[in-house]
Each structure stands twice: as structure tokens, then as C-alpha cells.
Design a protein around this motif. Structure first.
Motif, short mmCIF file in Angstrom:
data_model
loop_
_atom_site.label_atom_id
_atom_site.label_comp_id
_atom_site.label_asym_id
_atom_site.label_seq_id
_atom_site.Cartn_x
_atom_site.Cartn_y
_atom_site.Cartn_z
N ARG A 270 8.62 -38.38 37.01
CA ARG A 270 7.36 -38.81 36.41
C ARG A 270 7.38 -40.33 36.26
N LEU A 271 6.28 -40.98 36.71
CA LEU A 271 6.23 -42.44 36.63
C LEU A 271 5.33 -42.90 35.50
N VAL A 272 4.56 -41.95 34.96
CA VAL A 272 3.63 -42.32 33.87
C VAL A 272 3.89 -41.38 32.70
N THR B 39 -2.58 -45.74 48.88
CA THR B 39 -2.90 -44.96 50.08
C THR B 39 -1.67 -44.15 50.43
N PHE B 40 -1.83 -42.84 50.43
CA PHE B 40 -0.73 -41.96 50.84
C PHE B 40 -0.93 -41.62 52.31
N PHE B 41 0.12 -41.84 53.12
CA PHE B 41 0.07 -41.50 54.55
C PHE B 41 1.02 -40.35 54.80
N ARG C 264 -6.79 -42.31 50.49
CA ARG C 264 -6.78 -43.61 49.81
C ARG C 264 -7.58 -43.50 48.51
N ASP C 265 -7.05 -44.11 47.43
CA ASP C 265 -7.84 -44.09 46.19
C ASP C 265 -7.89 -45.49 45.58
N ASN C 266 -8.71 -45.64 44.55
CA ASN C 266 -8.81 -46.93 43.86
C ASN C 266 -8.31 -46.75 42.43
N GLU D 293 -1.30 -35.07 32.50
CA GLU D 293 -0.60 -33.79 32.51
C GLU D 293 -0.21 -33.44 33.95
N GLY D 294 0.97 -32.84 34.11
CA GLY D 294 1.39 -32.45 35.46
C GLY D 294 2.82 -31.97 35.44
N THR D 295 3.20 -31.20 36.45
CA THR D 295 4.57 -30.65 36.47
C THR D 295 5.52 -31.57 37.23
N VAL D 296 5.00 -32.62 37.85
CA VAL D 296 5.77 -33.61 38.60
C VAL D 296 6.56 -32.97 39.75
N ILE D 297 5.91 -32.04 40.42
CA ILE D 297 6.54 -31.42 41.60
C ILE D 297 5.62 -31.61 42.81
N GLY D 298 4.34 -31.96 42.54
CA GLY D 298 3.34 -32.01 43.61
C GLY D 298 3.78 -32.82 44.82
N LEU D 299 4.20 -34.06 44.60
CA LEU D 299 4.56 -34.91 45.75
C LEU D 299 5.85 -34.43 46.41
N ALA D 300 6.77 -33.85 45.61
CA ALA D 300 8.01 -33.31 46.19
C ALA D 300 7.66 -32.16 47.14
N GLY E 237 -6.02 -34.26 44.70
CA GLY E 237 -5.92 -33.94 43.26
C GLY E 237 -5.27 -35.09 42.51
N ASN E 238 -4.22 -35.66 43.07
CA ASN E 238 -3.55 -36.81 42.42
C ASN E 238 -4.47 -38.02 42.36
N ALA E 239 -5.22 -38.24 43.47
CA ALA E 239 -6.13 -39.39 43.51
C ALA E 239 -7.16 -39.27 42.38
N LEU E 240 -7.55 -38.03 42.09
CA LEU E 240 -8.51 -37.82 40.98
C LEU E 240 -7.81 -38.01 39.64
N LYS E 241 -6.58 -37.43 39.57
CA LYS E 241 -5.87 -37.45 38.29
C LYS E 241 -5.44 -38.87 37.89
N TYR E 242 -4.91 -39.61 38.85
CA TYR E 242 -4.37 -40.94 38.52
C TYR E 242 -5.43 -42.02 38.76
N ARG E 243 -6.67 -41.73 38.33
CA ARG E 243 -7.76 -42.69 38.53
C ARG E 243 -7.70 -43.77 37.44
N ARG F 33 10.60 -43.05 44.42
CA ARG F 33 10.86 -42.08 43.34
C ARG F 33 9.74 -41.07 43.19
N ALA F 34 8.50 -41.52 43.50
CA ALA F 34 7.34 -40.65 43.29
C ALA F 34 7.49 -39.33 44.05
N PHE F 35 8.25 -39.33 45.17
CA PHE F 35 8.38 -38.12 45.98
C PHE F 35 9.54 -37.23 45.54
N GLY G 98 -2.53 -46.93 40.86
CA GLY G 98 -1.52 -47.49 41.75
C GLY G 98 -0.11 -47.20 41.29
N ILE G 99 0.86 -47.53 42.16
CA ILE G 99 2.29 -47.28 41.88
C ILE G 99 3.04 -48.57 42.21
N ALA G 100 3.95 -48.99 41.34
CA ALA G 100 4.73 -50.21 41.61
C ALA G 100 5.62 -49.95 42.83
#
Ligand code: ADP
Length: 494
Positions: A443-445, A482-484, A423-425, A451-458, A393-399, A436-438, A428-430
Motif C-alpha cells: 500500500r502506498l497511500v 499511465t499504466f502500460f 491513463r488518468d489525471n 479502501e482496498g485489499t492492495v492485491i489488484g496490481l499484483a 477501477g484504480n484510476a477512479l479510486k486514486y483520483r 512497489r505498487a505491483f 500519481g505515484i512517486a
């Protein structure tokens, strides 16, 4: 006389005879060789003539004592080093000879003193051995004294023999005050210490025993003891060589850590109970707000002026977003409450289900999806679904707006753990933001753009770590991420 000469020359010691006119009458081969003066040159001369440096030296005085009082002198190498300038030549090596010299009267047949006999023995190898031994002893003593561990030797009766400065510091007592004293009485529990000593003597070795020691200042020290049986230095009886390390700080730190981790566990449990109750109970009034707003909208919808209708739609949207947030919080607080349920899960099926759930977003964004071979693993199906759905979902959202999204889901088995990646194209994240993303609400953007609640990665992090795995991201801003995440092969709830 000839037999006497042969005898003198076959002796392994130097023989010099001085007549009462102080002239030399016997100068055997041994002394000729080591003084490097042949008999032909020495006979008939005085010692002082041969060795001018002996003028005023103890040897000449000793000779005089023989003639004047008939008194012998023993010149040991300790007090009279190198009485005569003798050397041993071996190839190119010239070594001074350490000597022990006896100067005594030589009596004639009638018991009359006729001459003075000087006997010289070569002590070089004995002195060398002695020096070597002293060096080794001093070296061992230095090792003993310099050790940061407290060291003590204890005899079969349990008495302390030798202690090093660290042991004296540890106990707060002087070496003299410890010597001969019972070792076990230094400890808080004398009985425990006795059993340690008894067992160490019986087993010849004893490792890592923790006892409590009483310092002279009344304070207690926790020490880690190791012991080995060694031969005694002064008798044949074996003794114990004991090292004691002060681990009071370590034990105190361990206690504090255990206390802190108890506190943490309690406060975590309280917090997650609070988050659950709060989010659960908050939904009730929120539902009321949403439904009454809906009613107002329906009743007055057309009658309302444009600006009020816009205000109303902001309020409805706010309530909807708040509901989403509360649901996510609920989900976050629930992770880890199922005691690590496990079953055989076909990960390919899970990924497929998450793609079905994301069907709309995939179609809208015209994303290309590449799913590699995925294994069947022991895990929790629902949790895996949440993970993949969040990450895809994030890979789609942060395209990226410059290209169509391409998302790859894959797997690689890595010694003892399953490692999955998404993996997405996208944007990206600095690198400095990737941790911090986790975090929750990190929120980094800008919110207006995504739009998002910024809890997904947590939530993802909590799920993965609860199962004993790790989650991380590799990313190049502007190129994609790429999220592993890993799932240990023998994954159990931590
Ligand atoms: P949300 O639920 O609001 O999407 P997440 O917790 O999932 O928030 O993600 C936290 C932040 O990490 C996001 O605000 C976003 O900035 C960044 N992020 C997450 N996934 C990606 C991705 N695939 N590409 C770029 N940035 C991402």
C-alpha cells in the motif's frame, strides 16, 4: 690485368687485395661505393690507415693470419657484425650494410702465396628478412603464450606438440611433461577425446565440444574445445590447433540455477496450492461469523445500546473486508492455472464490459472516459477483463480531489507486441514507489483514505507476466499516471 679489373668491378661483392707489405692493390667499384672511398684514395694505403677504428679488430688479425700461416677466416654476420664501416645510400637514407666477409690467401700461378684477398658480400636484405621472420615468430609465440585460453597443437598421431602456460595450468602438468604425450589421455573419457580428434581432422574444423579433463591433482575440469587443422611447423604433415576453455564454473552455475529453478517451481506450486486451499477454506468459518453477526444484529438490533451497536457494525465491516481480501487472494492464486487459454478477443468489447461493471463508480465520480481504437487480439477474455477493470477501477479510486477524473484507454502496436495503456489525471505515484505498487500488499497511500485489499496490481502483474508480457507505470505525482501493459503477438502461456 685490364680484364681482371673489369671483372672485379662487375662483381656484386666487394673485393680487396692486400699485398704482403699490407698495402691495398685491388679496391673494386663495389667496395669503393659502399665504403665511400674511391679507388684512387684507397690504392697503396693500408686498411688501418683507411679505417683507424679497425685497430685491434678481428679483420686485421684475420689478414695477419693469412700472411703468417696461410689460414683463411670466414666472418659470418652472426659473430662479426659489420666488419667494415660500409653503407648503402638511397636518396637521403643511409643504411649500414650487413656483411659476410671471407679473408683468404691469394695464390700466384706457382701456388705461392702472394697476397690476401678480402671478399665482402652484402647480407642486408637477408638479415632484414631474417629479423622480420624472427619478430613474427616471437609475436606469434607471445600470442600463443599469453592466451587466457589453453592452447595445444596435436599431430596426426594424437601427440601433443606445443602447449601454452594456460594449458599447463589447466592440466596441472609442465610443458615438458606434456610434449609428445597422447592428447586424448588427458581426458576422463579417452574414447570421446579420440572421436573429437578424429572428427576434427576429418572436417578440418570442430566447434564447441564439451569434454571433461583430468587435472594432475585428480580433480575434473569441464572444458569447451575448438579445433582447426593447420600446417605443421616442422613438417608438411597437418596438425590440430586446439583451444580449451575451462567452463567448470559456468557448468556448476548452470546446474545450481537449474536446481534452484526446480526448487522455485516446486515451492511456487506448493505456495499457490496453499494460498488456494487456505483462502478457500477460510471463507467457510468467515461466512459463519458473518451470518451469526447478522442474526445477532437482527435479533438485538434495536435493543442494543449505541456503543454495542457500533461495536457490532465494526465486527460486520471487518468480516466483510476479510471476505473481500480472501476473494482477492483466491483470484491471485488462480491466475496461471488455465494453461494459457487463448481465443480471439475484441478488446473494445472487454473495455466496454469493464466500464459497465464500474458504472456506479464512474457515475459517482463524474469521470470522463475516452476510449481509443482497440484491436482484436489472441488472448484470454476473462483475464483481460480483470486487467482493465483493475486498472480503470484504480484510476477512479486514486483520483485527485481537485478535479474531475479523466481516464483514457488506448492502444499502440509495437513491433511484435500489443501495448495497451490506461491513463488518468489522479494523484500519481512517486517514481521510487512505482515498482512497489505491483507487489502484493504494497500500500502506498493510507488505508483510511483509500479502501482496498492492495492485491489488484499484483494480480495484473501476474496475469500479464504469465502471458509473457510486461506491465509498468509512468507517473507524475499530483498530475496522474499511465499504466502500460503488453501482450506478445504470439502470446502463449509461459
Ligand atoms: P488496491 O487493490 O488496494 O487498490 P492495488 O494493488 O491496485 O491496490 O494498488 C497498489 C497501490 O498502488 C495502491 O495502494 C495505490 O497506492 C497505488 N495505485 C494503484 N493505482 C493507482 C493510480 N491509478 N494512481 C495512483 N496510485 C495508484
Amino acid at each position: 690485368m685490364a680484364a681482371g679489373k673489369d671483372l672485379n668491378n662487375s662483381l656484386d661483392l666487394g673485393v680487396i687485395v692486400i699485398e704482403d707489405d699490407r698495402r691495398i692493390s685491388v679496391w673494386n667499384d663495389w667496395i669503393a661505393h659502399k665504403a665511400q672511398i674511391p679507388a684512387a684514395k684507397a690504392l697503396g694505403r693500408t686498411l688501418a690507415e683507411l679505417f683507424p677504428a679497425l685497430e685491434g679488430a678481428p679483420l686485421l688479425a684475420a689478414v695477419e693470419r693469412v700472411f703468417s700461416a696461410g689460414l683463411p677466416t670466414i666472418m659470418s654476420h652472426h659473430f662479426h657484425p659489420r666488419v667494415l664501416p660500409l653503407v648503402e645510400v638511397r636518396g637521403r637514407v643511409v643504411e649500414p650494410v650487413e656483411q659476410s666477409v671471407v679473408v683468404r690467401p691469394l695464390l700466384t700461378g706457382e701456388g705461392r702465396q702472394a697476397a690476401c684477398l678480402i671478399q665482402v658480400s652484402d647480407l642486408t636484405s637477408a638479415v632484414k628478412r631474417d629479423r622480420h621472420l624472427r619478430k613474427i615468430t616471437a609475436y606469434s609465440r607471445t600470442l600463443f603464450d599469453m592466451s587466457a585460453d589453453a592452447l595445444v597443437t596435436v599431430d596426426g598421431e594424437g601427440r601433443m606438440l606445443e602447449t601454452n602456460p594456460s594449458f599447463e595450468t589447466l592440466t596441472g602438468r609442465s610443458g615438458a611433461g606434456l610434449q609428445g604425450q597422447p592428447f586424448c589421455e588427458v581426458f576422463l573419457s579417452v574414447e570421446e577425446a579420440r572421436s573429437f580428434v578424429r572428427q576434427a581432422f576429418a572436417d578440418r574444423l570442430r566447434h564447441d565440444v564439451t569434454l571433461t579433463l583430468r587435472h594432475a591433482d585428480g580433480g575434473l575440469r569441464h572444458v569447451l574445445l575448438n579445433a582447426a587443422v593447420i600446417p605443421g611447423a616442422h613438417s608438411d604433415d597437418p596438425c590440430l590447433y586446439i583451444s580449451a576453455r575451462d567452463i567448470s564454473h559456468r557448468i556448476e552455475a548452470q546446474r545450481q540455477l537449474a536446481r534452484k529453478s526446480d526448487e522455485l517451481e516446486r515451492s511456487n506450486a506448493e505456495l499457490s496450492a496453499f494460498a488456494y486451499v487456505a483462502s478457500h477454506d477460510l471463507r467457510q468459518p468467515l461466512r459463519m461469523i458473518s451470518s451469526y453477526l447478522g442474526l445477532i444484529e437482527r435479533r438485538l438490533g434495536t435493543a442494543l445500546p449505541d456503543d454495542l451497536r457500533e461495536f457490532l457494525s465494526f465486527a460486520v465491516d471487518g468480516a466483510r473486508r476479510m471476505d473481500r481480501l480472501i476473494l482477492d487472494l483466491l483470484e491471485y492464486s488462480r491466475v496461471g492455472h488455465d494453461d494459457g487459454r487463448r481465443e480471439a478477443v475484441d478488446v473494445a468489447e472487454v473495455v466496454n464490459d469493464s466500464l459497465l461493471n464500474l458504472k456506479l463508480a464512474i457515475e459517482e465520480s463524474q469521470a470522463e472516459l475516452v476510449v481509443g481504437a482497440l484491436p482484436v487480439i489472441e488472448s484470454d477474455r476473462l483475464e483481460l477483463l480483470r486487467l482493465f477493470q483493475n486498472l480503470i477501477g484504480n484510476a477512479l479510486k486514486y483520483r485527485s480531489l481537485d478535479r474531475l477524473p479523466r481516464i483514457e484507454v488506448g492502444y499502440r502496436g509495437d513491433g511484435g507486441e500489443h501495448c495497451f495503456f490506461v491513463r488518468d489525471n489522479g494523484i500519481g505515484i512517486a517514481a521510487e514507489q512505482s515498482d512497489r505498487a505491483f507487489g502484493i500488499f504494497q500500500r502506498l497511500v493510507p488505508a483510511e483514505q483509500y479502501e482496498g485489499t492492495v492485491i489488484g496490481l499484483a494480480i495484473c502483474k501476474k496475469i500479464v507476466e504469465h502471458r509473457g508480457g510486461r506491465i509498468w507505470v509512468d507517473s507524475r505525482p499530483g498530475f496522474g499516471s499511465t499504466f502500460f501493459f503488453t501482450v506478445p503477438e504470439d502470446a502463449a502461456a509461459s
